[in-house]
Design a protein around this motif. Structure first.
Motif: not given
Length: 149
Positions: A87-110
């Motif tokens: 996160m580099i700008e926006g409304d959230l930066m009024e509350v947070y000094k830094s924020m990183y968002l990460t997603y990943h997918v784990d496959r488990n059959g279907p």
């Protein structure tokens, strides 16, 4: 309670993890059609869609408020179907000094498990943790899942 924190949320998805990764990587502009009450738009500010270093802007509704988030893509891991956003700008930066968002997918059959990890540092001790934001992300994933069912 500290200023730094980490929150993790997961949701099972029946649609192939490849669908989610592709959507979040190169077709993010389509997500607002799948979750219009939560996401209002996606704009590429700088760089190339789906490439590390690209800057993007999201328009979204969070806690009944129209909000803006500007992010930069820090890394993409095709094998783990993962992207990390800073996160580099926006409304959230009024509350947070830094924020990183990460997603990943784990496959488990279907089915697959989609995991979001939020790492953050609040500006002040009494500012809220991003639990409602994490919930928003998980609900958007449910909307995407419903769209692909």
């Amino acid at each position: 309670m500290g200023l730094r924190g980490k929150m993790i949320g997961q949701t099972e998805i029946k649609a192939c993890g490849d669908v989610f990764h592709d959507l979040l990587k190169v077709r993010a502009h389509e997500i607002s059609k799948m979750s219009p009450d939560k996401l209002k738009g996606f704009i590429l500010i700088d760089g190339e869609v789906g490439k590390v270093g690209s800057k993007i802007r999201w328009l979204y509704t969070h806690d009944v408020k129209e909000s803006i988030a500007k992010q930069i893509i820090e890394y993409i891991d095709e094998e783990k179907q993962s992207i990390r956003f800073k996160m580099i700008e926006g409304d959230l930066m009024e509350v947070y000094k830094s924020m990183y968002l990460t997603y990943h997918v784990d496959r488990n059959g279907p089915e697959s498990l989609l995991t979001w990890t939020f790492e953050y540092e609040k500006l002040k001790e009494d500012y809220p943790h991003p639990g409602t934001l994490l919930s928003l992300f998980l609900h958007v994933c449910e909307d995407i899942e419903a769209h692909h069912s």
